[in-house]
Design a protein around this motif. Structure first.
Motif, mmCIF file in Angstrom:
data_model
loop_
_atom_site.group_PDB
_atom_site.id
_atom_site.type_symbol
_atom_site.label_atom_id
_atom_site.label_comp_id
_atom_site.label_asym_id
_atom_site.label_seq_id
_atom_site.Cartn_x
_atom_site.Cartn_y
_atom_site.Cartn_z
ATOM 1 N N ARG A 27 59.357 -9.295 -1.565
ATOM 2 C CA ARG A 27 58.262 -8.719 -2.347
ATOM 3 C C ARG A 27 57.201 -8.102 -1.452
ATOM 4 N N ALA A 28 56.296 -7.399 -2.083
ATOM 5 C CA ALA A 28 55.168 -6.819 -1.356
ATOM 6 C C ALA A 28 54.207 -7.919 -0.930
ATOM 7 N N LEU A 29 53.543 -7.686 0.172
ATOM 8 C CA LEU A 29 52.571 -8.640 0.684
ATOM 9 C C LEU A 29 51.505 -8.958 -0.363
ATOM 10 N N SER A 30 51.112 -7.970 -1.129
ATOM 11 C CA SER A 30 50.073 -8.172 -2.146
ATOM 12 C C SER A 30 50.498 -9.165 -3.221
ATOM 13 N N GLU A 31 51.798 -9.400 -3.368
ATOM 14 C CA GLU A 31 52.309 -10.326 -4.384
ATOM 15 C C GLU A 31 52.442 -11.752 -3.868
ATOM 16 N N LEU A 32 52.186 -11.965 -2.591
ATOM 17 C CA LEU A 32 52.327 -13.288 -1.989
ATOM 18 C C LEU A 32 51.100 -14.130 -2.309
ATOM 19 N N SER A 33 51.310 -15.249 -2.988
ATOM 20 C CA SER A 33 50.211 -16.142 -3.327
ATOM 21 C C SER A 33 50.588 -17.568 -2.935
ATOM 22 N N LEU A 34 49.578 -18.400 -2.740
ATOM 23 C CA LEU A 34 49.836 -19.801 -2.425
ATOM 24 C C LEU A 34 50.590 -20.488 -3.562
ATOM 25 N N ARG A 35 50.260 -20.136 -4.775
ATOM 26 C CA ARG A 35 50.931 -20.730 -5.934
ATOM 27 C C ARG A 35 52.419 -20.377 -5.933
ATOM 28 N N GLU A 36 52.748 -19.115 -5.651
ATOM 29 C CA GLU A 36 54.150 -18.688 -5.632
ATOM 30 C C GLU A 36 54.894 -19.319 -4.452
ATOM 31 N N VAL A 37 54.229 -19.443 -3.330
ATOM 32 C CA VAL A 37 54.839 -20.098 -2.162
ATOM 33 C C VAL A 37 55.148 -21.556 -2.500
ATOM 34 N N ALA A 38 54.205 -22.234 -3.145
ATOM 35 C CA ALA A 38 54.416 -23.633 -3.539
ATOM 36 C C ALA A 38 55.609 -23.749 -4.482
ATOM 37 N N ARG A 39 55.685 -22.842 -5.463
ATOM 38 C CA ARG A 39 56.808 -22.871 -6.402
ATOM 39 C C ARG A 39 58.124 -22.709 -5.657
ATOM 40 N N ARG A 40 58.163 -21.752 -4.749
ATOM 41 C CA ARG A 40 59.390 -21.502 -3.974
ATOM 42 C C ARG A 40 59.763 -22.703 -3.111
ATOM 43 N N ALA A 41 58.761 -23.391 -2.568
ATOM 44 C CA ALA A 41 59.016 -24.553 -1.714
ATOM 45 C C ALA A 41 59.318 -25.814 -2.529
ATOM 46 N N GLY A 42 59.108 -25.739 -3.851
ATOM 47 C CA GLY A 42 59.397 -26.880 -4.703
ATOM 48 C C GLY A 42 58.337 -27.970 -4.654
ATOM 49 N N VAL A 43 57.091 -27.572 -4.433
ATOM 50 C CA VAL A 43 55.994 -28.536 -4.392
ATOM 51 C C VAL A 43 54.927 -28.121 -5.401
ATOM 52 N N SER A 44 53.959 -28.981 -5.608
ATOM 53 C CA SER A 44 52.899 -28.674 -6.567
ATOM 54 C C SER A 44 52.068 -27.489 -6.080
ATOM 55 N N HIS A 45 51.398 -26.838 -7.012
ATOM 56 C CA HIS A 45 50.592 -25.677 -6.627
ATOM 57 C C HIS A 45 49.404 -26.077 -5.751
ATOM 58 N N ALA A 46 49.061 -27.352 -5.721
ATOM 59 C CA ALA A 46 47.957 -27.815 -4.867
ATOM 60 C C ALA A 46 48.430 -28.167 -3.451
ATOM 61 N N ALA A 47 49.722 -28.392 -3.264
ATOM 62 C CA ALA A 47 50.250 -28.839 -1.975
ATOM 63 C C ALA A 47 49.926 -27.908 -0.801
ATOM 64 N N HIS A 94 62.685 -7.197 10.258
ATOM 65 C CA HIS A 94 61.612 -7.933 9.579
ATOM 66 C C HIS A 94 60.412 -7.019 9.334
ATOM 67 N N GLY A 95 60.633 -5.918 8.630
ATOM 68 C CA GLY A 95 59.598 -4.909 8.437
ATOM 69 C C GLY A 95 58.309 -5.444 7.841
ATOM 70 N N ALA A 96 58.403 -6.206 6.753
ATOM 71 C CA ALA A 96 57.191 -6.717 6.107
ATOM 72 C C ALA A 96 56.467 -7.701 7.016
ATOM 73 N N ARG A 97 57.211 -8.555 7.670
ATOM 74 C CA ARG A 97 56.606 -9.519 8.597
ATOM 75 C C ARG A 97 55.953 -8.790 9.766
ATOM 76 N N PHE A 98 56.634 -7.779 10.285
ATOM 77 C CA PHE A 98 56.104 -7.006 11.407
ATOM 78 C C PHE A 98 54.795 -6.324 11.021
ATOM 79 N N ARG A 99 54.755 -5.728 9.835
ATOM 80 C CA ARG A 99 53.507 -5.087 9.376
ATOM 81 C C ARG A 99 52.394 -6.111 9.240
ATOM 82 N N LEU A 100 52.713 -7.287 8.716
ATOM 83 C CA LEU A 100 51.718 -8.354 8.589
ATOM 84 C C LEU A 100 51.193 -8.777 9.957
ATOM 85 N N MET A 101 52.067 -8.885 10.942
ATOM 86 C CA MET A 101 51.667 -9.337 12.268
ATOM 87 C C MET A 101 50.583 -8.456 12.870
ATOM 88 N N PHE A 102 50.609 -7.180 12.537
ATOM 89 C CA PHE A 102 49.635 -6.247 13.108
ATOM 90 C C PHE A 102 48.574 -5.822 12.090
#
Length: 128
Positions: A27-47, A94-102
């Motif tokens: 996904r686009a970097l703008s769509e990355l949220s802590l809540r979505e990361v938590a869901r993907r990792a299988g933990v609570s949204h507060a984790a 790793h195009g998206a990661r590379f763009r984020l790095m800089f």
């Protein structure tokens, strides 16, 4: 008295980073949220808040992770041409990661700037 259960996930920080990297690949970097990361990792949204105060701290951690991977690739190079190929290959893979790095936001972090310096150290004339 009720017994409190301690929170245990193993390596939550690494699990969150891996989940975020997977999302960043999809996904686009703008769509990355802590809540979505938590869901993907299988933990609570507060984790995620156990390790990251906010989204920017997570992004900085992703940038540091990227620079550590780039550093490994560059340290394996035995010439400037090999280093350039490794750098280019990483950027393509790793195009998206590379763009984020800089990204400006990531580079505001002192730890990210240190990771960048370590990653590009092999490019100095003394090492190749």
């Amino acid at each position: 008295m009720a017994r409190r259960t301690r929170y245990h996930h193993g390596n939550l920080r690494e699990a969150l980073i891996e989940a975020a990297l997977g999302l960043l690949d999809e996904r686009a970097l703008s769509e990355l949220s802590l809540r979505e990361v938590a869901r993907r990792a299988g933990v609570s949204h507060a984790a995620p808040y156990r390790h990251f105060d906010d989204r920017e701290q997570l992004l900085a951690a992703l940038a540091e992770h990227g620079f550590a991977e780039l550093e490994q690739r560059l340290h394996g190079a035995d010439s400037m041409a090999a280093a350039a190929r490794a750098y280019h290959r990483f950027a393509l893979e790793h195009g998206a990661r590379f763009r984020l790095m800089f990204d400006r936001i990531a580079l505001e972090s002192t730890s990210v700037r240190r990771a960048l310096a370590r990653a590009v150290a092999p490019l100095s004339a003394n090492e190749l």
